[in-house]
Design an enzyme around this catalytic site. Structure first.
Site, short mmCIF file in Angstrom:
data_model
loop_
_atom_site.label_atom_id
_atom_site.label_comp_id
_atom_site.label_asym_id
_atom_site.label_seq_id
_atom_site.Cartn_x
_atom_site.Cartn_y
_atom_site.Cartn_z
N LYS A 84 7.95 4.23 -36.41
CA LYS A 84 8.48 5.23 -37.40
C LYS A 84 9.55 4.71 -38.59
O LYS A 84 9.23 5.04 -39.52
CB LYS A 84 9.26 6.27 -36.73
N LYS B 267 -2.34 6.95 -33.23
CA LYS B 267 -2.45 8.33 -32.62
C LYS B 267 -2.39 9.35 -33.58
O LYS B 267 -1.77 9.32 -34.82
CB LYS B 267 -1.20 8.31 -31.72
N LYS C 6 1.76 14.59 -36.23
CA LYS C 6 2.05 15.74 -37.24
C LYS C 6 2.66 15.01 -38.55
O LYS C 6 2.53 15.54 -39.70
CB LYS C 6 3.43 16.47 -36.93
#
Ligand code: AQP
Length: 333
Positions: free
Chosen positions: A113, A196, A199
Site C-alpha cells: 500500500k 489480488k 476495493k
C-alpha cells in the site's frame, strides 16, 4: 466461549473478493455455535486518503452489504469500530508498546500500500496491524474468518497476544485462530491474475463490486484478461495461467462446486465460451444481494439503529476486558 471477530474497511464498495474470502463465510459461521462480532472498520479506512464527506455513508453501505449477504443482526453483533473508538484506540496504544518495529517492517500489506511512498505515508498505515490486533483482542476473540491476504496480520496478532501474556505472566488473551475458508480465499484482479482483487485498485474493471448490475458484471468479465490457450482439462493444467485459474476459481466458488469438477466441465473450451457462463453465475449469486442492499439503503435510520445497538453490545464485552488490561498493566485508573 468461542467468539468470532472480523471486519471490513468502508473504503469504496465491497468487491467479490471481500464476499468470497470473508463475508460469505461470516454468514455460514453465525449458525455454528460462535458468538459473532462483525464490524465495519472505519478507523482502518482513514489510514489512506479518503473522503470525509462520504465516509459515514460508505460505512452504512458496508453494513447494508453485510446484512444483504445474510449477516443477521439478531444472531450477531453488528457494529462500527468507531462506536467503540476509545477502547480500540486505547488497547492499540498498549499493544503498540510491546510490538517490535522489526515485525511491522515485515508486513507485506504495508509495503504494497505504501509503495514507493513509504517515507511519506502516515503512521496509521504502518501501525494498522496493531490496531487490527486490538480489534480482535479487545473482545478476546478466539476465531477470525478472513481472506488469505490477512494471514500475516493475524499471525502478528497472535504474537502480540503471546507477548502480552508472557510479559505480564498471565494466560489472559486467547490465541486468535485464522479461519481461511472456501474455494476462493484469494480472488485475483480481473486485469492481472497476479494481483489480488481490491476495493482500492484504481481500475474499476479490475473488480466486481457487490453493487454492479448484470450488464456491468458481464462487461467486466468479457474484458477480463485471459491468455490465448483453450481451458485445460486438469487443475494441474492451470499452473502458470493465473487469469484462467482465477476465473475458474470464481466460477467454482460461486456455483458451490469443486474446482476440479468445473475444470472438467469446461475442458478444451475457449474463454469466449466460458465467460458468458461465468457472468451468469456471478449475476445469479450477486443480484439478490445488490437488490437487498438497495432496499436496505432506502432506510438509513434503520441501519444506524442496528449499528448503535451493536455498538452498545460490543462495548459491554470490550469494557471489562479493558478494565482488566489496565489493572494487569498497572495503570493508575
Ligand atoms: N481479493 C480477495 N480475495 C479474498 N479475500 C479478500 N479480502 C479482501 N480482498 C480479498 C478479505 O476481505 C476482508 C476485508 O478486507 P478489508 O476491507 O479489511 O481490506 P483488504 O483486505 O485490504 O481488502 P481490499 O478489498 O483490498 O480493501 P482495500 O482496497 O480497502 O485495502 C478481509 O478478510 C480480507 O482478507
Amino acid at each position: 466461549m468461542r467468539r468470532i471477530l472480523s471486519g471490513m474497511q468502508p473504503t469504496n464498495r465491497l468487491q467479490l473478493g471481500n464476499y468470497l474470502g470473508a463475508l460469505r463465510n461470516w454468514v455460514a459461521l453465525q449458525d455454528q455455535n460462535y458468538q459473532c462480532l462483525y464490524c465495519v472498520v472505519d478507523m482502518h479506512a482513514i489510514t489512506q486518503p479518503y473522503d470525509a464527506a462520504t465516509l459515514a455513508q460508505s460505512t452504512r453501505e458496508a453494513a447494508a452489504a453485510y446484512i444483504a449477504a445474510g449477516v443477521d443482526p439478531k444472531k450477531c453483533i453488528l457494529f462500527v469500530q468507531s462506536a467503540v473508538a476509545d477502547l480500540h484506540a486505547e488497547l492499540m496504544w498498549y499493544l503498540a508498546t510491546m510490538t517490535q518495529i522489526g515485525k511491522l517492517n515485515r508486513m507485506t500489506q504495508f509495503k504494497d500500500k505504501a509503495g514507493k511512498d513509504s517515507e511519506r505515508v502516515g503512521l496509521g498505515l504502518y501501525a494498522y496491524p496493531v490496531l487490527m490486533a486490538a480489534d480482535i483482542l479487545l473482545y478476546k476473540a478466539t476465531h477470525v474468518p478472513v481472506g488469505h491476504d490477512q494471514k500475516q496480520h493475524l499471525e502478528l496478532a497472535r504474537e502480540i497476544a503471546a507477548t502480552f501474556n508472557h510479559r505480564y505472566g498471565q494466560d489472559f488473551f486467547p490465541q486468535p485462530e485464522p479461519q481461511i475458508l472456501g474455494e476462493a480465499t484469494r480472488v485475483m484482479s480481473l486485469r492481472d491474475g497476479t494481483q489480488k482483487m481490491s476495493k482500492s485498485d484504481p481500475s474499476d474493471l479490475s473488480r466486481i463490486n457487490l453493487t454492479d448490475d448484470a450488464d456491468m458484471i458481464a462487461d467486466k468479465i468479457k474484458r477480463a484478461k485471459t491468455d490465448p490457450h483453450p481451458l485445460p482439462d486438469t487443475v494441474e493444467g492451470l499452473a502458470g495461467r493465473p487469469e484462467a485459474d482465477n476465473l475458474l476459481t470464481i466460477y467454482a466458488a460461486l456455483s458451490g462446486r469443486a474446482k476440479a469438477d468445473v475444470v472438467a466441465e469446461f475442458a478444451g473450451q475457449q474463454f469466449s465460451q466460458f465467460k458468458p457462463k461465468l457472468a451468469e453465475v456471478c449475476v445469479a449469486a450477486l443480484s439478490p444481494i445488490t437488490a437487498r442492499m438497495r432496499e436496505l439503503l432506502q432506510d438509513p435510520a434503520e441501519i444506524d439503529a442496528i449499528l448503535r445497538d451493536g455498538g452498545s453490545q460490543a462495548r459491554e464485552i470490550g469494557a471489562p476486558v479493558m478494565a482488566d488490561v489496565r489493572k494487569i498493566m498497572g495503570l493508575w485508573s
